[in-house]
Design a protein around this motif. Structure first.
Motif, short mmCIF file in Angstrom:
data_model
loop_
_atom_site.label_atom_id
_atom_site.label_comp_id
_atom_site.label_asym_id
_atom_site.label_seq_id
_atom_site.Cartn_x
_atom_site.Cartn_y
_atom_site.Cartn_z
N ILE A 32 0.85 -1.19 0.00
CA ILE A 32 0.00 0.00 0.00
C ILE A 32 0.89 1.23 0.00
O ILE A 32 1.83 1.32 0.79
CB ILE A 32 -0.93 -0.01 1.23
N THR A 33 0.58 2.18 -0.88
CA THR A 33 1.32 3.44 -0.96
C THR A 33 0.38 4.58 -0.63
O THR A 33 -0.72 4.67 -1.19
CB THR A 33 1.92 3.63 -2.36
N MET A 34 0.80 5.43 0.30
CA MET A 34 0.04 6.62 0.69
C MET A 34 0.85 7.85 0.29
O MET A 34 2.04 7.94 0.60
CB MET A 34 -0.22 6.62 2.20
N GLN A 35 0.21 8.76 -0.38
CA GLN A 35 0.86 10.00 -0.79
C GLN A 35 1.14 10.87 0.44
O GLN A 35 0.52 10.69 1.50
CB GLN A 35 -0.03 10.76 -1.78
N PRO A 36 2.08 11.82 0.34
CA PRO A 36 2.41 12.67 1.48
C PRO A 36 1.18 13.34 2.08
O PRO A 36 0.32 13.85 1.35
CB PRO A 36 3.35 13.71 0.87
N GLY A 37 1.08 13.30 3.40
CA GLY A 37 0.02 13.98 4.12
C GLY A 37 -1.33 13.30 4.11
O GLY A 37 -2.28 13.82 4.70
N PHE A 46 4.89 13.95 5.84
CA PHE A 46 5.18 14.79 4.68
C PHE A 46 5.91 14.04 3.57
O PHE A 46 5.94 14.48 2.42
CB PHE A 46 6.02 16.01 5.09
N GLU A 47 6.52 12.90 3.90
CA GLU A 47 7.26 12.15 2.88
C GLU A 47 6.45 11.02 2.25
O GLU A 47 6.90 10.36 1.33
CB GLU A 47 8.57 11.60 3.46
#
Length: 115
Positions: free
Chosen positions: A28-33, A87-88
């Motif tokens: 699973i990939t979550m975008q910053p923030g 944030f990353e």
């Protein structure tokens, strides 16, 4: 390293008497923030952060920040207060355990404001 194989236990977690019939592994990939929001799962979830970092908090416990290589455990049917990308952003592997004839589910939890 002088030993040909080194084993380090990163997490040891006892589980209740629930029968585990299947394990589903997801990347699973979550975008910053991105905030995952309060939620719970119908089965236990284990995971490891592959990249980035996550703000993590279980049922009013201490908030921690998970970094690359850190492992985590989300108990079944327990409120996960935070699972939010920093944030990353973050990419992690989630191991979703389920019982017979069950599919892993995430249920958002809506908090009611306190008066």
């Amino acid at each position: 390293m002088t030993e040909p194989v080194v084993r380090v236990t990163l997490l040891e977690q006892s589980l209740d008497d629930k029968v585990t019939a299947a394990v589903q592994v997801r990347r699973i990939t979550m975008q910053p923030g991105v905030a995952g929001g309060p939620h719970q799962h119908n089965g236990p979830v284990f995971g490891v952060i592959e990249a980035g970092s996550i703000f993590f908090q279980v049922l009013g416990g201490p908030e921690t920040v998970l970094h690359t290589g850190d492992v985590f455990y989300e108990p079944a049917d327990v409120l996960i207060d935070r699972f939010d990308a920093t944030f990353e952003g973050a990419t992690f592997l989630g191991y979703f355990l389920s019982g017979p004839n069950e599919k892993p589910e995430l249920t958002p939890v809506v908090r009611t404001p306190k008066p």
